[in-house]
Design a protein around this motif. Structure first.
Motif, mmCIF file in Angstrom:
data_model
loop_
_atom_site.group_PDB
_atom_site.id
_atom_site.type_symbol
_atom_site.label_atom_id
_atom_site.label_comp_id
_atom_site.label_asym_id
_atom_site.label_seq_id
_atom_site.Cartn_x
_atom_site.Cartn_y
_atom_site.Cartn_z
ATOM 1 N N ALA A 151 0.128 -7.617 -4.985
ATOM 2 C CA ALA A 151 -0.997 -6.694 -5.173
ATOM 3 C C ALA A 151 -0.523 -5.286 -4.869
ATOM 4 O O ALA A 151 -0.060 -5.008 -3.761
ATOM 5 N N LEU A 152 -0.609 -4.404 -5.870
ATOM 6 C CA LEU A 152 -0.072 -3.054 -5.698
ATOM 7 C C LEU A 152 -1.194 -2.026 -5.629
ATOM 8 O O LEU A 152 -2.026 -1.925 -6.542
ATOM 9 N N TYR A 153 -1.183 -1.242 -4.551
ATOM 10 C CA TYR A 153 -2.215 -0.230 -4.352
ATOM 11 C C TYR A 153 -1.543 1.103 -4.020
ATOM 12 O O TYR A 153 -0.569 1.149 -3.250
ATOM 13 N N ASP A 154 -2.077 2.158 -4.607
ATOM 14 C CA ASP A 154 -1.604 3.513 -4.297
ATOM 15 C C ASP A 154 -2.742 4.456 -4.660
ATOM 16 O O ASP A 154 -3.613 4.098 -5.469
ATOM 17 N N GLY A 170 -1.146 5.758 -9.500
ATOM 18 C CA GLY A 170 -0.042 5.074 -10.185
ATOM 19 C C GLY A 170 0.119 3.586 -9.931
ATOM 20 O O GLY A 170 1.028 2.974 -10.495
ATOM 21 N N GLY A 171 -0.735 2.992 -9.118
ATOM 22 C CA GLY A 171 -0.593 1.552 -8.829
ATOM 23 C C GLY A 171 -0.625 0.674 -10.080
ATOM 24 O O GLY A 171 0.290 -0.134 -10.309
ATOM 25 N N PRO A 172 -1.652 0.826 -10.930
ATOM 26 C CA PRO A 172 -1.739 -0.031 -12.117
ATOM 27 C C PRO A 172 -0.541 0.135 -13.063
ATOM 28 O O PRO A 172 -0.097 -0.836 -13.693
ATOM 29 N N GLY A 173 0.005 1.345 -13.147
ATOM 30 C CA GLY A 173 1.158 1.578 -14.025
ATOM 31 C C GLY A 173 2.384 0.816 -13.537
ATOM 32 O O GLY A 173 3.078 0.160 -14.326
ATOM 33 N N VAL A 174 2.643 0.897 -12.248
ATOM 34 C CA VAL A 174 3.797 0.177 -11.691
ATOM 35 C C VAL A 174 3.592 -1.323 -11.892
ATOM 36 O O VAL A 174 4.519 -2.065 -12.257
ATOM 37 N N ALA A 175 2.351 -1.771 -11.694
ATOM 38 C CA ALA A 175 2.060 -3.215 -11.841
ATOM 39 C C ALA A 175 2.272 -3.673 -13.279
ATOM 40 O O ALA A 175 2.865 -4.732 -13.522
ATOM 41 N N ALA A 176 1.817 -2.869 -14.246
ATOM 42 C CA ALA A 176 1.977 -3.260 -15.657
ATOM 43 C C ALA A 176 3.455 -3.386 -15.997
ATOM 44 O O ALA A 176 3.886 -4.339 -16.662
ATOM 45 N N ASP A 177 4.228 -2.434 -15.529
ATOM 46 C CA ASP A 177 5.678 -2.431 -15.761
ATOM 47 C C ASP A 177 6.300 -3.713 -15.177
ATOM 48 O O ASP A 177 6.979 -4.486 -15.868
ATOM 49 N N LEU A 178 6.042 -3.965 -13.907
ATOM 50 C CA LEU A 178 6.660 -5.121 -13.237
ATOM 51 C C LEU A 178 6.178 -6.457 -13.816
ATOM 52 O O LEU A 178 6.905 -7.452 -13.792
ATOM 53 N N SER A 179 4.950 -6.454 -14.332
ATOM 54 C CA SER A 179 4.356 -7.730 -14.761
ATOM 55 C C SER A 179 5.077 -8.311 -15.980
ATOM 56 O O SER A 179 4.886 -9.470 -16.319
ATOM 57 N N LEU A 218 0.866 -1.189 0.000
ATOM 58 C CA LEU A 218 0.000 0.000 0.000
ATOM 59 C C LEU A 218 0.899 1.235 0.000
ATOM 60 O O LEU A 218 1.642 1.467 0.957
ATOM 61 N N GLY A 219 0.841 1.975 -1.106
ATOM 62 C CA GLY A 219 1.802 3.068 -1.312
ATOM 63 C C GLY A 219 2.853 2.591 -2.306
ATOM 64 O O GLY A 219 4.005 3.027 -2.284
ATOM 65 N N ALA A 220 2.411 1.693 -3.213
ATOM 66 C CA ALA A 220 3.337 0.959 -4.079
ATOM 67 C C ALA A 220 3.989 1.806 -5.165
ATOM 68 O O ALA A 220 4.985 1.384 -5.758
ATOM 69 N N ALA A 221 3.445 2.995 -5.429
ATOM 70 C CA ALA A 221 4.013 3.801 -6.515
ATOM 71 C C ALA A 221 4.988 4.855 -6.003
ATOM 72 O O ALA A 221 5.482 5.675 -6.777
ATOM 73 N N GLY A 222 5.294 4.834 -4.710
ATOM 74 C CA GLY A 222 6.150 5.865 -4.127
ATOM 75 C C GLY A 222 7.630 5.530 -4.211
ATOM 76 O O GLY A 222 8.041 4.544 -4.824
ATOM 77 N N ILE A 260 9.666 4.455 -1.949
ATOM 78 C CA ILE A 260 9.962 3.131 -1.387
ATOM 79 C C ILE A 260 9.156 2.073 -2.133
ATOM 80 O O ILE A 260 9.672 1.004 -2.478
ATOM 81 N N GLY A 261 7.883 2.397 -2.374
ATOM 82 C CA GLY A 261 6.962 1.400 -2.932
ATOM 83 C C GLY A 261 7.466 0.760 -4.218
ATOM 84 O O GLY A 261 7.360 -0.461 -4.387
ATOM 85 N N GLN A 262 8.036 1.579 -5.119
ATOM 86 C CA GLN A 262 8.444 1.014 -6.421
ATOM 87 C C GLN A 262 9.622 0.033 -6.299
ATOM 88 O O GLN A 262 9.511 -1.102 -6.769
ATOM 89 N N PRO A 263 10.738 0.435 -5.677
ATOM 90 C CA PRO A 263 11.821 -0.557 -5.559
ATOM 91 C C PRO A 263 11.442 -1.742 -4.678
ATOM 92 O O PRO A 263 11.890 -2.877 -4.921
ATOM 93 N N LEU A 264 10.594 -1.510 -3.682
ATOM 94 C CA LEU A 264 10.159 -2.620 -2.823
ATOM 95 C C LEU A 264 9.325 -3.607 -3.643
ATOM 96 O O LEU A 264 9.478 -4.835 -3.529
#
Ligand code: NAD
Ligand code: LMR
Length: 339
Positions: free
Chosen positions: A53-56, A59-68, A29-33, A35-39
């Motif tokens: 599961a990434l929530y923010d 920007g949560g879905p964007g970070v998730a698409a990238d990592l996926s 929770l706070g996944a696009a920040g 800390i959130g992104q490198p974590l």
């Protein structure tokens, strides 16, 4: 070790299916920040995590698409910043990592973040208490000494508080302590282990140099080392000059949390430092305290004693208690007055 290539292949297949059976969902929770992104990246690389599961709030879905697109086995899903999105991110999670909130700027203390972060953490805790009351909750958001009691009070108010499943993340203090002591002694930090107890801000951070590999560090060298560990966070805040605080080193430290997965998956005897609901100093009115904690399938199975400390460290502990008490009470009062 393996007589034939087939035997090796069979071993690999079994090893894979065993880990596949032990699914482990981690929510951030706070996944696009900062800390959130490198974590999130480090969690995506961890084979013990099967679902991320990434929530923010943005920007949560964007970070998730990238990592996926990373070709590791786990799935990654980004959730919309809505109550339903938050609920779905949390549902079925075994570990919830919370780095949501604002970081410090130059000249601020961690306590100065309270007014903004207290309500963020309270509201996320409410959602977690409803959606995944049995998850291990790991709070990164500052001020940790107050945000952890906030989560405890929210879970209590909903009748689902399990003290063994709530952790304030203080691992960065331990990571820094081993790095900084290795700089003093010119050694490999990987071989340095320094127990750090107390809390996560200023004088509440109490490194026990007397229990390290180098109890001989004394006098001015020790004082400077202890001060650097206690105020290490300030170095990041100053250097970033308005653009946040420690984020990459925090992600590295926070990425140790899958040890909770491994303990959840039946691995015993994992010991991690953490700020937990602790019996150690309750008689002195300190309900939460960071120390080494033995993890297991039920979370914090055992809070390990602080052990023998030097007279110098006894004084550090005394100074820590005064601040800790105030910080903890502030979190408790906040939920009472702002349920
Ligand atoms: P950041 O501003 O870069 O990221 C925070 C993220 O939280 C942002 O993406 C923001 O959109 C999100 N957010 C805000 N409110 C939210 C909400 N209600 N729900 C979900 N997401 C929300 O900050 P950062 O550098 O990642 O730091 C985050 C927190 O971690 C700060 O409070 C900081 O002080 C703390 N921190 C703790 C430690 C530690 O050792 N425990 C170390 C470093 C930083
Ligand atoms: C840290 O220790 O780096 C964090 O708590 C961030 C901060 O504000 O110092």
């Amino acid at each position: 070790m393996f007589a034939t290539r087939q035997a090796f292949n069979l071993f690999q297949k079994r090893a894979f299916s065993a880990s596949a059976r032990q699914s482990s969902k981690v929510a951030i929770l706070g996944a696009a920040g900062g800390i959130g992104q490198p974590l999130s990246l480090l969690m995506k690389l961890n084979p013990r995590v099967t679902e991320l599961a990434l929530y923010d709030i943005r920007g949560g879905p964007g970070v998730a698409a990238d990592l996926s697109h990373i070709n590791t086995n786990s799935t990654v899903t980004g959730y919309q910043p809505t109550p339903e999105g938050l609920r779905d991110a949390l549902k079925g999670s075994e570990i919830v990592l919370i780095p949501a909130g604002v970081p410090r700027k130059r000249g601020m203390t961690r306590d100065d973040l309270f007014n903004t972060n207290a309500s963020i953490v309270r509201d996320l805790a409410k959602a977690a208490a409803d959606a995944c009351p049995n998850a291990n909750i790991l709070v990164i958001s500052n001020p940790v000494n107050s945000t952890v009691p906030i989560v405890a009070e929210v879970f209590k108010s909903k009748g689902v508080y399990n003290p063994k499943r709530l952790f304030g993340v203080t691992t960065l203090d331990v990571v820094r302590a081993s790095r900084f002591i290795s700089e003093v002694k010119n050694t490999d930090p990987a071989n340095e282990e320094v127990t750090v107890v107390g809390g996560h801000s200023g004088v509440t951070i109490v490194p026990l140099i007397s229990q390290s590999n180098h109890p001989d560090i004394e006098g001015e060298t020790r004082d400077k080392l202890v001060n650097r560990i206690q105020f290490g966070g300030d170095e990041g805040v100053k250097a970033k000059d308005g653009a946040g605080s420690a984020a990459l080193s925090m992600a590295f430290a926070g990425a140790r949390s899958p040890s909770l997965c491994s303990s959840g998956q039946g691995v015993k005897g994992v010991v991690e430092p953490s700020f937990v609901d602790s019996p150690l100093y309750k008689d002195q009115g300190i309900d939460f305290f960071a120390s080494r904690v033995e993890l297991g399938p039920n979370g914090a199975e055992k809070v390990l004693p602080v052990g023998k400390v030097s007279p110098y460290e006894e004084k550090l502990l005394e100074a820590a208690f005064a601040d800790l008490k105030k910080n903890i009470q502030k979190g408790i009062d906040f939920v009472k007055n702002n349920p």
